[in-house]
Design a protein around this motif. Structure first.
Motif, PDB file in Angstrom:
ATOM      1  N   LEU A 317       0.856  -1.198   0.000  1.00  0.00           N
ATOM      2  CA  LEU A 317       0.000   0.000   0.000  1.00  0.00           C
ATOM      3  C   LEU A 317       0.892   1.248   0.000  1.00  0.00           C
ATOM      4  N   PRO A 318       1.582   1.535  -1.101  1.00  0.00           N
ATOM      5  CA  PRO A 318       2.529   2.670  -1.121  1.00  0.00           C
ATOM      6  C   PRO A 318       1.851   4.017  -0.911  1.00  0.00           C
ATOM      7  N   GLU A 319       0.527   4.077  -1.162  1.00  0.00           N
ATOM      8  CA  GLU A 319      -0.156   5.363  -1.001  1.00  0.00           C
ATOM      9  C   GLU A 319      -0.266   5.783   0.468  1.00  0.00           C
ATOM     10  N   LEU A 320       0.051   4.865   1.407  1.00  0.00           N
ATOM     11  CA  LEU A 320       0.010   5.220   2.829  1.00  0.00           C
ATOM     12  C   LEU A 320       1.188   6.108   3.237  1.00  0.00           C
ATOM     13  N   GLU A 321       2.247   6.124   2.438  1.00  0.00           N
ATOM     14  CA  GLU A 321       3.438   6.909   2.767  1.00  0.00           C
ATOM     15  C   GLU A 321       3.056   8.370   3.010  1.00  0.00           C
ATOM     16  N   GLY A 322       3.452   8.888   4.188  1.00  0.00           N
ATOM     17  CA  GLY A 322       3.181  10.283   4.522  1.00  0.00           C
ATOM     18  C   GLY A 322       1.813  10.528   5.123  1.00  0.00           C
ATOM     19  N   GLN A 323       0.942   9.525   5.140  1.00  0.00           N
ATOM     20  CA  GLN A 323      -0.390   9.708   5.718  1.00  0.00           C
ATOM     21  C   GLN A 323      -0.341   9.601   7.239  1.00  0.00           C
ATOM     22  N   TYR A 324      -1.363  10.151   7.872  1.00  0.00           N
ATOM     23  CA  TYR A 324      -1.486  10.107   9.340  1.00  0.00           C
ATOM     24  C   TYR A 324      -1.458   8.665   9.854  1.00  0.00           C
ATOM     25  N   VAL A 325      -2.157   7.777   9.152  1.00  0.00           N
ATOM     26  CA  VAL A 325      -2.252   6.402   9.633  1.00  0.00           C
ATOM     27  C   VAL A 325      -0.887   5.712   9.607  1.00  0.00           C
ATOM     28  N   TRP A 326      -0.035   6.041   8.606  1.00  0.00           N
ATOM     29  CA  TRP A 326       1.289   5.415   8.535  1.00  0.00           C
ATOM     30  C   TRP A 326       2.196   5.953   9.642  1.00  0.00           C
ATOM     31  N   GLU A 327       2.036   7.228   9.986  1.00  0.00           N
ATOM     32  CA  GLU A 327       2.792   7.786  11.114  1.00  0.00           C
ATOM     33  C   GLU A 327       2.463   7.035  12.406  1.00  0.00           C
ATOM     34  N   GLN A 328       1.188   6.642  12.576  1.00  0.00           N
ATOM     35  CA  GLN A 328       0.793   5.907  13.778  1.00  0.00           C
ATOM     36  C   GLN A 328       1.363   4.488  13.764  1.00  0.00           C
ATOM     37  N   VAL A 329       1.435   3.865  12.570  1.00  0.00           N
ATOM     38  CA  VAL A 329       2.038   2.532  12.460  1.00  0.00           C
ATOM     39  C   VAL A 329       3.484   2.577  12.935  1.00  0.00           C
ATOM     40  N   SER A 342     -11.249   5.691  16.120  1.00  0.00           N
ATOM     41  CA  SER A 342     -12.406   5.368  15.291  1.00  0.00           C
ATOM     42  C   SER A 342     -12.505   6.324  14.118  1.00  0.00           C
ATOM     43  N   GLU A 343     -13.069   5.802  13.032  1.00  0.00           N
ATOM     44  CA  GLU A 343     -13.395   6.593  11.846  1.00  0.00           C
ATOM     45  C   GLU A 343     -12.185   7.363  11.313  1.00  0.00           C
ATOM     46  N   VAL A 344     -11.055   6.649  11.166  1.00  0.00           N
ATOM     47  CA  VAL A 344      -9.838   7.262  10.622  1.00  0.00           C
ATOM     48  C   VAL A 344      -9.936   7.275   9.095  1.00  0.00           C
ATOM     49  N   LEU A 345      -9.710   8.435   8.494  1.00  0.00           N
ATOM     50  CA  LEU A 345      -9.740   8.568   7.037  1.00  0.00           C
ATOM     51  C   LEU A 345      -8.445   8.018   6.454  1.00  0.00           C
ATOM     52  N   VAL A 346      -8.568   7.030   5.548  1.00  0.00           N
ATOM     53  CA  VAL A 346      -7.395   6.412   4.906  1.00  0.00           C
ATOM     54  C   VAL A 346      -7.644   6.362   3.396  1.00  0.00           C
ATOM     55  N   PRO A 347      -7.139   7.330   2.625  1.00  0.00           N
ATOM     56  CA  PRO A 347      -7.242   7.240   1.168  1.00  0.00           C
ATOM     57  C   PRO A 347      -6.286   6.152   0.655  1.00  0.00           C
ATOM     58  N   HIS A 348      -6.813   5.170  -0.055  1.00  0.00           N
ATOM     59  CA  HIS A 348      -5.922   4.158  -0.627  1.00  0.00           C
ATOM     60  C   HIS A 348      -6.599   3.461  -1.799  1.00  0.00           C
ATOM     61  N   TYR A 363      -4.006  -0.850  16.821  1.00  0.00           N
ATOM     62  CA  TYR A 363      -2.648  -1.345  16.591  1.00  0.00           C
ATOM     63  C   TYR A 363      -2.039  -1.715  17.941  1.00  0.00           C
ATOM     64  N   ARG A 364      -1.364  -2.858  18.010  1.00  0.00           N
ATOM     65  CA  ARG A 364      -0.710  -3.304  19.233  1.00  0.00           C
ATOM     66  C   ARG A 364       0.710  -3.793  18.910  1.00  0.00           C
ATOM     67  N   PRO A 365       1.719  -3.387  19.720  1.00  0.00           N
ATOM     68  CA  PRO A 365       3.076  -3.877  19.478  1.00  0.00           C
ATOM     69  C   PRO A 365       3.218  -5.332  19.894  1.00  0.00           C
ATOM     70  N   LEU A 366       4.038  -6.094  19.158  1.00  0.00           N
ATOM     71  CA  LEU A 366       4.407  -7.450  19.556  1.00  0.00           C
ATOM     72  C   LEU A 366       5.735  -7.376  20.288  1.00  0.00           C
ATOM     73  N   ILE A 367       5.768  -7.845  21.528  1.00  0.00           N
ATOM     74  CA  ILE A 367       6.970  -7.733  22.353  1.00  0.00           C
ATOM     75  C   ILE A 367       7.448  -9.135  22.713  1.00  0.00           C
ATOM     76  N   GLU A 368       8.705  -9.436  22.396  1.00  0.00           N
ATOM     77  CA  GLU A 368       9.319 -10.719  22.703  1.00  0.00           C
ATOM     78  C   GLU A 368      10.625 -10.473  23.431  1.00  0.00           C
ATOM     79  N   ASP A 369      10.756 -11.086  24.622  1.00  0.00           N
ATOM     80  CA  ASP A 369      11.959 -10.910  25.449  1.00  0.00           C
ATOM     81  C   ASP A 369      12.256  -9.432  25.694  1.00  0.00           C
ATOM     82  N   GLY A 370      11.192  -8.648  25.901  1.00  0.00           N
ATOM     83  CA  GLY A 370      11.370  -7.236  26.213  1.00  0.00           C
ATOM     84  C   GLY A 370      11.642  -6.341  25.015  1.00  0.00           C
ATOM     85  N   GLU A 371      11.700  -6.897  23.801  1.00  0.00           N
ATOM     86  CA  GLU A 371      11.990  -6.116  22.612  1.00  0.00           C
ATOM     87  C   GLU A 371      10.777  -6.127  21.678  1.00  0.00           C
ATOM     88  N   ILE A 372      10.513  -4.993  21.010  1.00  0.00           N
ATOM     89  CA  ILE A 372       9.425  -4.918  20.039  1.00  0.00           C
ATOM     90  C   ILE A 372       9.885  -5.572  18.746  1.00  0.00           C
TER      91      ILE A 372
END
Length: 890
Positions: A317-329, A342-348, A363-372
């Motif tokens: 999904l290259p169109e996410l580059e620079g979008q608000y949602v990608w900054e949150q990722v 809720s109700e996040v605008l994502v043009p794609h 979105y939730r981080p995956l943490i293994e042995d204390g590292e993301i």
């Protein structure tokens, strides 16, 4: 001293020395004691070492600041005071280097001459030699201790396959002594033929290739049953580089293999859970955020296939580059902070074209042995709901514009007609003062009140439209006539939820009727002055008169009247019903009223009219003629139709939202809990099966899985309670907040005793509200104050209240203050957000939903809640609640 005075010669002698030489002069404190030395001269060796050309006259301890951690200065002072030459060694650290020097300090007159020799390499050599001798002594002991202390099997083969060495673990497994085993072959030491033949071939391979060889073998153990072993054979070379022995080690890997299989099963269950969850879900791993797992719902939503597994999400999904949602990722992956919105605008791009979509994201981080190591993304599309709401808002805007263009008064009322609220509109036909509660007495004239109450009760029982002509009292105490029409709004259960109404001023029509009764001629003159169509008919129902408005509207010339004229102007769909109702009224002698469409001769359009007719009787009660009116209600009718459409759309939208909420509640209470429950069940079985076999690290990992599963249960329950908050209505009652706090104090008795906590409150107000919700509001706040208390400080919670007037309403201002850990002021804006945690979840338990629920409860009561705090100095929550509620259900 003469040598020192001849500085050039003295410096030449200094600089020729291979070691460092310094001449120092004593510095005294105010008691006459030597405390430091002033530097007179350094030779080149020291100058190059310290890299300071301006050293002269500086204190020795300043130039060599690191001596403060040694006793060098003390020994120099002792020599200067006693005259006894000092000769000692000292390690000295400068920046990253550590050096050892031999110092010699000699007192000469009033100066101290110090020589320093760098003996670092010598010391290292001595240390290395000493360590080498110790290592040589320990080597044999270590060799035997390691080999005999390890649970692994260690052994050495000669090139003819005989054992030349076997450690204690191997001898124990064989049940033999060293004398019985060494010098014998594999079969003689109990190996089966196939096993011995396999190892002999492997020994030949190691000798031929001069490379290690590794393998795995499984065979039964006399006491432990079938076991799995991992082994390695390595060549042992002589001084000529030829293999003279083959050494080997064997390790029992049965438990680790079983653990790997169980781990694989657990991973398979996790993958299965991801694919079975009803929400679109994907798992990203690594710094490049590679798609590791993605379920079919997510694939369908983004319009891609399983070929994207293993690709970077940003490449898919290259169109996410620079979008608000990608900054949150990136923020979730880099900082480990969960993201929910809720109700996040994502043009794609889904279908070859870039379009706007709306999602509820988690979105939730995956943490293994204390590292993301990655993250989990859940995205539920809500585009249709958002677009529908936006269209509804646009529809409401158009509806309000239409109301504002109307001369009628438009209003809404609750289900039992207790509260009336104006919508926008001219409203000039009625008195707008102080409507709302008890509006009926203020709006309807006392002479018409009894009939109004009767018709209202009838409409409520029958769920039918209310219609009535009645008088109203104006601001100047004059009386006007209005026609009121109120439509019930029903939910999907056919229950009345509210009413929409409109009232039109008909004073002129009523006055005209009175005039007609006095004088026919005067009636005709006045009839031409009113904007309505006026008509009369004989006792048989034949129309014998129209006022000028009829001819202006229909285009007929005067004296063209009667049944043929008005029937031809009706809309074809209305002819049968209107004719039927009119002649039924004529035959029965009862008032006539209906709505129909008439064609405008000037525009060709059909407009809606309200037609009414009353029988005129003589003194004996015999009908002599009929008096009728036609009032243009086209605008009002359009408003009513649009209202009904708007209400229908609203009802559908509300039902869809309720259905979505119920579906979510089902998922939260069953579908999401079931995988967690299975994890807990099989984890407990694993503990029972492996009882006593887990080491300390394994037990710690098992406990962490339990804690994480329990936390997931709490999170699901919290989300369910939060989502149901708006769905459950509560009856309002009179609530004594003093009793609420006393009940909370009783329920939290154990927590207060364990922390020595105290709640201070007095003279709290008595207000209207939902007692269950108000209890929840203050329980969450007080429980938080106890939970977030400072260590070794008993929590103190103070609850006070004041009263103020806002826009004529009494408002209670309630303050809850504690002495806990508080929070930073820059976190104030986030504290009431869902799933927000300002502190470590390992230290402070909870779901991050408590304060969100408090905010919802306060707002449902028509109030608010704010918070301020200072880190380690406590928090203050300010709640505003009205004393009286405007509705019975909140």
């Amino acid at each position: 001293m003469e040598l020192i005075n001849n500085l050039d010669l003295f410096q030449t002698v200094f600089n020729s020395a291979p070691n460092g030489i310094a001449v120092l002069k004593s510095l005294y404190d105010n008691k006459g004691k030597i405390e430091d030395f002033s530097i007179l001269l350094f030779n080149t060796y020291i100058i190059n070492w310290i890299d300071d050309k301006e050293y002269k006259e500086k204190p020795f301890s300043k130039v060599f600041s690191k001596i403060n951690k040694t006793n060098i200065l003390e020994q120099f002072i002792e020599t200067a005071e006693t005259g006894v030459t000092a000769n000692f060694e000292q390690w000295y650290r400068e920046e990253a280097n550590k050096q050892c020097f031999r110092f010699t300090a000699v007192k000469q007159d009033d100066v101290l001459v110090v020589t320093m020799e760098d003996i670092t390499e010598k010391k290292h050599a001595e240390t290395a030699l000493h360590n080498a001798l110790l290592d040589a002594e320990k080597q044999k002991r270590l060799y035997n201790s390691i080999l005999n202390g390890t649970p692994d099997l260690a052994y050495v083969f000669s090139l003819d396959y005989k054992f030349t060495y076997a450690n204690k673990a191997l001898l124990t497994m064989w049940g033999k002594s060293e004398e019985d085993a060494i010098g014998r072959g594999l079969i003689e030491n109990g190996y089966e033929d196939w096993h011995a033949e396999m190892h002999e071939e492997e020994i030949d391979t190691v000798v031929a290739t001069k490379k290690p060889l590794r393998g795995t073998v499984s065979f039964p153990h006399a006491e432990l049953g079938r076991r799995i072993y991992d082994y390695i054979f390595v060549p042992v070379f002589n001084e000529n580089g030829e293999v003279e022995f083959v050494a080997g080690t064997t390790r029992d890997i049965t438990e680790s293999k079983q653990a790997q299989e169980k781990l694989q099963q657990s991973e398979n269950r996790f993958r299965k859970m991801i694919h079975q969850t009803p929400a679109p879900t994907l798992v990203l791993k690594g710094d490049d955020l590679i798609i590791e797992q993605i379920n079919k719902h997510m694939l369908q939503m983004i319009g891609r296939g399983e070929e994207i597994i293993g690709m970077r999400l940003i490449d898919v999904l290259p169109e996410l580059e620079g979008q608000y949602v990608w900054e949150q990722v990136l923020k979730v992956y880099n900082e480990g902070i969960p993201f929910d919105q809720s109700e996040v605008l994502v043009p794609h791009n889904r279908t070859g074209e870039l379009k706007n979509y709306y999602y509820n994201l988690a979105y939730r981080p995956l943490i293994e042995d204390g590292e993301i190591t990655g993250m989990i993304q859940v995205a539920v599309e809500v585009t249709q709901q958002v677009v529908a709401r936006q269209k509804m808002e646009e529809s409401e805007s158009r509806f309000r514009a239409l109301i504002n263009a109307s001369s009628d008064l438009v209003y809404r009322m609750d289900a039992d007609w207790m509260i009336m609220q104006d919508l926008e509109g001219d409203g000039s036909s009625t008195n707008q003062r102080e409507r709302g509660v008890n509006w009926l007495d203020k709006f309807i004239h006392s002479s018409d009140l009894q009939m109004a109450v009767h018709l209202i009760s009838k409409s409520i029982v029958e769920k039918s439209i209310f219609e009535m002509e009645h008088r109203v009292i104006n601001k100047d105490d004059s009386v006007s006539w209005v026609f009121s029409r109120v439509v019930p709004i029903l939910d999907d259960q056919e229950k009345i939820i509210e009413w929409f109404g409109a009232s039109s001023d008909i004073t002129s029509q009523k006055e005209l009727q009175n005039v007609i009764a006095e004088s026919g001629e005067r009636f005709r003159q006045l009839a031409d002055l009113v904007p309505q169509i006026i008509w009369t008919a004989n006792s048989e129902g034949f129309v014998d008169y129209y006022n000028s408005r009829w001819y202006e509207y229909t285009g007929y010339i005067e004296d063209e009247f009667g049944d043929p004229s008005w029937i031809s102007k009706l809309h074809a769909d209305d002819v049968y019903l209107v004719s039927k109702m009119w002649y039924e009224s004529v035959h029965a002698g009862v008032p006539y009223q209906t709505e129909f469409r008439l064609k405008n001769a000037n525009t060709g359009e059909y407009r809606w009219f309200l037609s009414k007719a009353l029988p005129i009787r003589d003194k004996e009660g015999i009908i002599t003629n009929w008096f009728g009116t036609c009032t243009d209600i086209h605008e009002q009718k359009s408003i009513t139709e649009k209202l009904e459409i708007l209400v229908t759309d609203r009802t559908k939208e509300l039902q869809r939202s309720n259905d979505d909420l119920q579906q979510f509640a089902h998922v939260a209470s069953h579908d999401l809990k079931e995988p967690v429950r299975k994890i807990k069940t099989f984890l407990s079985r694993l503990e029972d099966h492996m009882a006593g076999q887990f080491d300390e690290s394994s037990s710690k990992y098992i406990e962490r899985i339990h804690v994480a599963a329990d936390r997931m249960f709490n999170m699901i329950d919290g989300v369910l309670a939060y989502s149901k908050m708006n769905a459950d209505s509560q009856k309002t009652t009179v609530v004594d907040l003093n009793e609420v706090i006393k009940n909370i104090e009783t329920d939290l008795e154990i927590a207060l005793q364990n922390t020595n906590g105290t709640i201070y409150f007095e003279e709290l107000p008595i207000i209207e509200g939902a007692s269950v919700l108000l209890y929840q509001l203050f329980y969450n706040l007080i429980n938080n104050s106890i939970k977030f208390a400072k260590e070794d400080t008993p929590p103190e919670i103070s609850i006070t209240a004041t009263e103020q007037i806002e826009e004529g309403n009494r408002i209670a201002i309630i303050t809850v203050e504690d002495n806990g850990i508080g929070f930073d002021l820059d976190q104030t804006g986030r504290i009431f957000e869902t799933f927000t945690r300002l502190n470590s979840k390992d230290r402070y338990e909870g779901t991050g939903l408590g304060l969100s629920l408090c905010k919802k409860i306060a707002e449902r009561h028509g109030g608010s809640i704010t918070a301020t705090g200072i880190a380690n100095k406590g928090a203050i929550f300010i709640i505003t609640l009205p004393f009286e509620q405007k509705v019975k259900d909140i």
